[in-house]
Write a protein that holds these residues in place. Structure first.
Motif, PDB file in Angstrom:
ATOM      1  N   GLY A  46       8.814  13.407   4.975  1.00 32.78           N
ATOM      2  CA  GLY A  46       7.135  13.410   5.660  1.00 32.78           C
ATOM      3  C   GLY A  46       5.879  14.201   5.157  1.00 32.78           C
ATOM      4  N   ALA A  47       6.208  15.386   5.993  1.00 32.76           N
ATOM      5  CA  ALA A  47       5.965  16.463   6.478  1.00 32.76           C
ATOM      6  C   ALA A  47       5.284  17.727   4.904  1.00 32.76           C
ATOM      7  CB  ALA A  47       6.012  17.088   6.395  1.00 32.76           C
ATOM      8  N   GLU A  48       6.444  17.464   3.741  1.00 33.47           N
ATOM      9  CA  GLU A  48       6.391  17.719   2.397  1.00 33.47           C
ATOM     10  C   GLU A  48       5.499  17.059   1.434  1.00 33.47           C
ATOM     11  OE1 GLU A  48      10.122  19.415  -0.781  1.00 33.47           O
ATOM     12  OE2 GLU A  48       9.855  20.146   1.623  1.00 33.47           O
ATOM     13  N   LYS A  49       5.585  15.225   2.061  1.00 32.14           N
ATOM     14  CA  LYS A  49       5.313  14.478   0.533  1.00 32.14           C
ATOM     15  C   LYS A  49       3.616  14.613   1.251  1.00 32.14           C
ATOM     16  CE  LYS A  49       3.733  11.159  -1.134  1.00 32.14           C
ATOM     17  NZ  LYS A  49       3.519   9.560  -0.872  1.00 32.14           N
ATOM     18  N   ALA A  50       3.566  14.726   2.955  1.00 34.21           N
ATOM     19  CA  ALA A  50       2.008  13.994   3.193  1.00 34.21           C
ATOM     20  C   ALA A  50       0.994  15.836   2.402  1.00 34.21           C
ATOM     21  CB  ALA A  50       2.369  14.257   4.649  1.00 34.21           C
ATOM     22  N   TYR A  53       1.919  18.281   0.495  1.00 26.94           N
ATOM     23  CA  TYR A  53       1.093  17.873  -0.465  1.00 26.94           C
ATOM     24  C   TYR A  53       0.558  17.526  -1.392  1.00 26.94           C
ATOM     25  CZ  TYR A  53       1.066  17.300  -5.739  1.00 26.94           C
ATOM     26  OH  TYR A  53       0.944  17.574  -7.035  1.00 26.94           O
ATOM     27  N   VAL A  54      -0.030  16.294  -0.606  1.00 29.58           N
ATOM     28  CA  VAL A  54      -0.957  15.044  -1.392  1.00 29.58           C
ATOM     29  C   VAL A  54      -2.448  15.737   0.052  1.00 29.58           C
ATOM     30  CG1 VAL A  54      -2.077  13.064  -0.491  1.00 29.58           C
ATOM     31  CG2 VAL A  54       0.552  13.161  -1.148  1.00 29.58           C
ATOM     32  N   ALA A  55      -2.209  16.225   1.517  1.00 33.91           N
ATOM     33  CA  ALA A  55      -3.167  16.980   2.080  1.00 33.91           C
ATOM     34  C   ALA A  55      -3.887  17.992   1.093  1.00 33.91           C
ATOM     35  CB  ALA A  55      -2.605  16.660   3.450  1.00 33.91           C
ATOM     36  N   GLY A  56      -2.829  19.050   1.377  1.00 38.62           N
ATOM     37  CA  GLY A  56      -3.290  20.400   0.157  1.00 38.62           C
ATOM     38  C   GLY A  56      -4.274  19.838  -1.197  1.00 38.62           C
ATOM     39  N   LYS A  57      -3.661  18.924  -1.714  1.00 34.23           N
ATOM     40  CA  LYS A  57      -5.007  18.699  -2.599  1.00 34.23           C
ATOM     41  C   LYS A  57      -6.106  18.927  -1.935  1.00 34.23           C
ATOM     42  CE  LYS A  57      -2.303  15.657  -5.241  1.00 34.23           C
ATOM     43  NZ  LYS A  57      -2.917  14.852  -6.351  1.00 34.23           N
ATOM     44  N   THR A  58      -6.427  17.896  -1.123  1.00 37.94           N
ATOM     45  CA  THR A  58      -7.912  17.191  -0.588  1.00 37.94           C
ATOM     46  C   THR A  58      -8.623  19.000  -0.441  1.00 37.94           C
ATOM     47  OG1 THR A  58      -7.425  15.144   0.019  1.00 37.94           O
ATOM     48  CG2 THR A  58      -8.982  15.703   0.639  1.00 37.94           C
ATOM     49  N   LEU A  59      -7.388  19.393   0.578  1.00 32.20           N
ATOM     50  CA  LEU A  59      -8.155  20.237   1.294  1.00 32.20           C
ATOM     51  C   LEU A  59      -8.800  21.618   0.777  1.00 32.20           C
ATOM     52  CD1 LEU A  59      -8.243  21.573   4.430  1.00 32.20           C
ATOM     53  CD2 LEU A  59      -6.684  23.388   4.197  1.00 32.20           C
ATOM     54  N   TYR A 110       0.976  -0.726   0.256  1.00 33.16           N
ATOM     55  CA  TYR A 110       0.049  -0.302  -0.056  1.00 33.16           C
ATOM     56  C   TYR A 110       0.674   1.361  -0.456  1.00 33.16           C
ATOM     57  CZ  TYR A 110      -3.836  -2.928   1.417  1.00 33.16           C
ATOM     58  OH  TYR A 110      -4.865  -4.231   1.863  1.00 33.16           O
ATOM     59  N   ASP A 111       0.326   1.996  -0.132  1.00 30.99           N
ATOM     60  CA  ASP A 111       0.418   3.497   0.098  1.00 30.99           C
ATOM     61  C   ASP A 111       0.567   3.789   1.196  1.00 30.99           C
ATOM     62  OD1 ASP A 111       2.220   6.090  -0.398  1.00 30.99           O
ATOM     63  OD2 ASP A 111      -0.065   7.136  -2.085  1.00 30.99           O
ATOM     64  N   CYS A 112       1.678   4.023   2.121  1.00 34.02           N
ATOM     65  CA  CYS A 112       1.480   4.272   3.703  1.00 34.02           C
ATOM     66  C   CYS A 112       1.802   5.181   3.836  1.00 34.02           C
ATOM     67  CB  CYS A 112       1.893   2.995   4.340  1.00 34.02           C
ATOM     68  SG  CYS A 112       1.376   1.677   4.046  1.00 34.02           S
ATOM     69  N   TYR A 113       0.822   6.002   4.459  1.00 34.36           N
ATOM     70  CA  TYR A 113       1.071   6.945   5.765  1.00 34.36           C
ATOM     71  C   TYR A 113       0.565   6.667   7.501  1.00 34.36           C
ATOM     72  CZ  TYR A 113      -0.040  10.050   1.340  1.00 34.36           C
ATOM     73  OH  TYR A 113       0.685  10.769  -0.057  1.00 34.36           O
ATOM     74  N   THR A 172       5.394   7.275   3.927  1.00 34.51           N
ATOM     75  CA  THR A 172       5.592   8.521   4.425  1.00 34.51           C
ATOM     76  C   THR A 172       4.818   8.685   6.275  1.00 34.51           C
ATOM     77  OG1 THR A 172       4.139   9.399   2.415  1.00 34.51           O
ATOM     78  CG2 THR A 172       4.689  10.757   4.364  1.00 34.51           C
ATOM     79  N   ILE A 173       6.794   8.966   6.865  1.00 33.86           N
ATOM     80  CA  ILE A 173       6.446   8.833   8.223  1.00 33.86           C
ATOM     81  C   ILE A 173       6.895  10.464   8.714  1.00 33.86           C
ATOM     82  CG2 ILE A 173       7.825   8.548  10.338  1.00 33.86           C
ATOM     83  CD1 ILE A 173       8.601   5.686   8.684  1.00 33.86           C
ATOM     84  N   PHE A 174       5.427  11.338   9.355  1.00 30.36           N
ATOM     85  CA  PHE A 174       5.262  12.623   9.160  1.00 30.36           C
ATOM     86  C   PHE A 174       4.940  12.740  10.507  1.00 30.36           C
ATOM     87  CE2 PHE A 174       1.036  13.735   8.145  1.00 30.36           C
ATOM     88  CZ  PHE A 174       0.124  12.287   7.942  1.00 30.36           C
TER      89      PHE A 174
END
Ligand code: AQP
Length: 337
Positions: free
Chosen positions: A313-317, A319-325, A39-42, A82-84
C-alpha cells in the motif's frame, strides 16, 4: 473494460486514536466498501493526524494494525483498494507544510473540530490541532481525489480543502483536482448512546456511549439496553431528530443495520415499548458486527500478511503522491535536487 487509471479517485481515512466505533463503520468504512469497485480508492490509517491528541505509543501501534485488519474484515480488498499507513508516505507531511503556507489563520480558526477538540484537550491545544485541515487537504490533494467519503462532521474539512486547492490553483494553474465530500444517506452521524446530542467518538471518555466494532456481543446488548431514549410522554418509536434525539439515533442505527426505512421501523414497533425496541437494535448490531470481529481476529493472527499489505500500500500510494508532490515543488519554485 474501463482502465483503472480512468476511474475517479477516492481518498479517505480514520485516525487510530481509539478503537473503531459503530460510528466509524456506518459513517465511513461501510460506505468505502460500497465504492471500492467503481473507483480507484486510497484508504489510510491516519496516524499522523492522531498525534494531535497525546497517544500512548504502544497503543497507537497496536490500534493502527488492528484498524487495518478491521478495514479488511469490513470488506476492503487490498487487491482492489490501496490500503496504507499515512506516516509511511512522507509526501503527506511534505505537501502539508506547503499547504500550511496557503491556508489562512482566520479560516482555520473557524473549524468546528478545532473548537471542540480544544475544549476537550484544554491543556494541549497544539499547533498540529490547529493546522489539521491543511494536512488533511494534503492527504486528499496528493491523490487528486474526486470524492472524499466522510461523515457529516467532516464536511467542513473537505470544504476548506477545496478553498486551499482553489487558492493554489489560482496562483499556479490547475495543479489540484477539487474534491467533493461524499456523505452516506443513513449513518452520516451516529450519536452517543448516553448523550445523543454528541457524536459517537472513539476517544469519548464515556465508554457506555460508544459501541466498538470489536466489542463482545453481551457488552453490545447491555449498552443498547441502557441507551438513553427520550423524556417525552409519547413513548413511541418515531423519527424526530430534534424532538426525540435518542430514539432517532437508535432508529438510524437500526435502519443501517437491517436496511429498513424509518417508516418500516415505526410500523414494526407500533404499540411496543422502548425496551423491546432497544433489545432489537442491540441484537441487530451484534449480528452486523459479529462477522467483522471474527474476521479481524483471524487476520490479526497473521502479522506477516498484514505487513505485506501495508508495505504494498505504501509503495503504490507513495508513487502516486510523489508525482503530485514533485509538481507542487516545481510550481512553487524549489530548486530540483
Ligand atoms: N459517530 C459518527 N458518525 C458518523 N460518522 C463518523 N465518523 C466518525 N465518527 C462518526 C466518520 O469516520 C471518519 C473517520 O473519522 P476520524 O476517526 O478520522 O475522525 P473523527 O471524525 O474525529 O472521529 P472520532 O471517532 O470522533 O475520533 P476522535 O474521537 O479521535 O476525534 C470520518 O469520515 C468521520 O466523519
Amino acid at each position: 473494460m474501463e482502465n483503472k487509471t480512468q476511474k475517479k479517485v477516492i481518498l479517505s481515512g480514520i485516525q487510530p486514536s481509539g478503537e473503531l466505533t459503530l460510528g466509524s463503520y456506518l459513517g465511513a468504512i461501510k460506505n468505502w466498501v460500497a465504492l471500492a469497485d467503481e473507483y480507484d480508492c486510497y484508504y489510510m490509517m491516519a496516524d499522523l493526524h492522531s498525534i494531535t491528541v497525546r497517544q500512548n505509543p504502544a497503543d497507537l501501534r497496536r490500534r493502527t494494525l488492528t484498524q487495518m485488519a478491521a478495514y479488511m474484515a469490513c470488506g476492503l480488498d487490498p487487491k482492489k483498494s490501496t490500503i496504507f499507513v499515512q506516516s509511511h508516505v512522507p509526501a503527506h507531511t511534505q505537501l502539508g507544510w506547503v499547504l500550511d503556507c496557503y491556508t489562512m489563520f482566520g479560516e482555520l480558526s473557524r473549524m468546528t473540530q478545532f473548537k471542540d477538540k480544544s475544549a476537550k484537550n484544554a491543556d494541549n491545544i497544539n499547533a498540529g490541532l490547529f493546522t489539521y485541515p491543511s494536512l488533511m487537504a494534503a492527504d486528499i490533494l496528493l491523490y487528486q481525489a474526486n470524492l472524499v467519503p466522510v461523515g457529516d462532521d467532516q464536511k467542513q474539512h473537505v470544504e476548506i480543502c477545496r478553498d486551499i486547492a482553489s487558492r493554489f490553483n489560482g496562483v499556479y494553474g490547475d495543479v489540484f483536482t477539487l474534491p467533493e465530500p461524499f456523505i452516506p444517506k443513513v449513518g452520516a452521524r451516529v450519536m452517543s448512546l448516553t448523550s445523543p446530542e454528541n457524536k459517537m467518538s472513539k476517544s469519548d471518555k464515556d465508554p457506555g456511549g460508544c459501541v466498538y466494532i470489536l466489542e463482545k456481543p453481551e457488552d453490545i446488548v447491555r449498552k443498547f439496553k441502557k441507551a438513553v431514549t427520550d423524556s417525552d410522554t409519547e413513548h413511541c418509536v418515531r423519527f424526530d431528530r430534534d424532538g426525540k434525539p435518542g430514539v432517532s439515533n437508535l432508529m438510524t442505527i437500526y435502519s443501517a443495520a437491517v436496511g429498513k426505512t424509518f417508516a418500516e421501523i415505526e410500523a414494526e414497533f407500533d404499540g411496543r415499548g422502548y425496551g423491546d425496541f432497544k433489545s432489537a437494535v442491540g441484537e441487530a448490531v451484534v449480528e452486523l458486527l459479529r462477522p467483522i470481529r471474527e474476521e479481524t481476529e483471524r487476520l490479526l493472527a497473521d502479522k506477516s500478511y498484514l505487513e505485506s499489505v501495508y508495505r504494498a500500500g505504501a509503495e503504490k500510494a507513495g508513487y502516486v503522491a510523489g508525482k503530485t508532490l514533485r509538481k507542487v515543488y516545481k510550481k512553487v519554485g524549489f530548486l530540483p535536487r
